[in-house]
Design a protein around this motif. Structure first.
Motif, PDB file in Angstrom:
ATOM      1  N   ALA A  22       0.828  -1.209   0.000  1.00  0.00           N
ATOM      2  CA  ALA A  22       0.000   0.000   0.000  1.00  0.00           C
ATOM      3  C   ALA A  22       0.862   1.260   0.000  1.00  0.00           C
ATOM      4  O   ALA A  22       0.550   2.232  -0.693  1.00  0.00           O
ATOM      5  N   ALA A  23       1.959   1.262   0.758  1.00  0.00           N
ATOM      6  CA  ALA A  23       2.810   2.455   0.860  1.00  0.00           C
ATOM      7  C   ALA A  23       3.649   2.667  -0.391  1.00  0.00           C
ATOM      8  O   ALA A  23       4.023   3.807  -0.694  1.00  0.00           O
ATOM      9  N   ASN A  24       3.937   1.594  -1.145  1.00  0.00           N
ATOM     10  CA  ASN A  24       4.798   1.714  -2.323  1.00  0.00           C
ATOM     11  C   ASN A  24       4.039   1.913  -3.624  1.00  0.00           C
ATOM     12  O   ASN A  24       4.655   2.209  -4.649  1.00  0.00           O
ATOM     13  N   ALA A  28       0.089   6.634  -2.970  1.00  0.00           N
ATOM     14  CA  ALA A  28      -0.011   6.256  -1.554  1.00  0.00           C
ATOM     15  C   ALA A  28      -0.091   7.511  -0.699  1.00  0.00           C
ATOM     16  O   ALA A  28       0.604   8.502  -0.953  1.00  0.00           O
ATOM     17  N   THR A  29      -0.928   7.483   0.291  1.00  0.00           N
ATOM     18  CA  THR A  29      -1.108   8.643   1.169  1.00  0.00           C
ATOM     19  C   THR A  29      -0.101   8.613   2.323  1.00  0.00           C
ATOM     20  O   THR A  29       0.565   7.604   2.560  1.00  0.00           O
ATOM     21  N   GLU A  30      -0.031   9.715   3.028  1.00  0.00           N
ATOM     22  CA  GLU A  30       0.830   9.784   4.215  1.00  0.00           C
ATOM     23  C   GLU A  30       0.350   8.804   5.277  1.00  0.00           C
ATOM     24  O   GLU A  30       1.148   8.257   6.026  1.00  0.00           O
ATOM     25  N   ASP A  35       1.148   4.092   8.540  1.00  0.00           N
ATOM     26  CA  ASP A  35       0.716   2.742   8.935  1.00  0.00           C
ATOM     27  C   ASP A  35       1.850   1.740   8.758  1.00  0.00           C
ATOM     28  O   ASP A  35       2.053   0.859   9.590  1.00  0.00           O
ATOM     29  N   LEU A  36       2.597   1.873   7.665  1.00  0.00           N
ATOM     30  CA  LEU A  36       3.726   0.982   7.412  1.00  0.00           C
ATOM     31  C   LEU A  36       4.750   1.095   8.536  1.00  0.00           C
ATOM     32  O   LEU A  36       5.233   0.080   9.053  1.00  0.00           O
TER      33      LEU A  36
END
Length: 121
Positions: A22-24, A28-30, A35-36
């Motif tokens: 999700a982060a990559n 992707a949001t802050e 969360d990561l």
């Protein structure tokens, strides 16, 4: 390692893979990135708990070996006499302990020993 701990670590690893995806991904949001980071910290903490659990399981055997060694040394020190085996040594008396009633009585009963102990410091 306990099954519950292993299961918890596997669950966190799955969450970590999902959070990384999700982060990559583009857009992707802050929040995804935050969360990561939280899940990474949770994973590291779970690994440390597992490490401590494994280490604590290994200690009892190590303690038993130390106890056996101390008992063997104590036995050599008392052989062939009929004294019971003991490896316990009295702790030295600290200056602030000299006001305790039991220490005062011991000093009155054996003044030579306590004076010698003070000089050896």
């Amino acid at each position: 390692m306990s099954d519950a701990m292993k299961h918890q670590l596997d669950d966190i690893a799955l969450k970590l893979r999902s959070a990384r995806d999700a982060a990559n991904r583009p857009g992707a949001t802050e929040k995804d990135k935050a969360d990561l980071k939280l899940i990474e910290q949770d994973y590291i903490a779970a690994q440390q708990r597992l490490s401590r659990e494994s280490a604590s399981e290994a200690k009892p055997g190590n303690t038993a070996k130390k106890l056996d060694k101390k008992l063997d040394e104590a036995l050599k020190g008392t052989f062939p006499a009929s004294d019971p085996v003991s490896f316990v040594q009295a702790a030295p008396v600290k200056e602030q302990d000299r006001t305790l009633p039991s220490v005062k009585v011991a000093e009155q009963q054996q003044p030579g020993k306590t004076a010698a102990a003070r000089k050896s410091k």
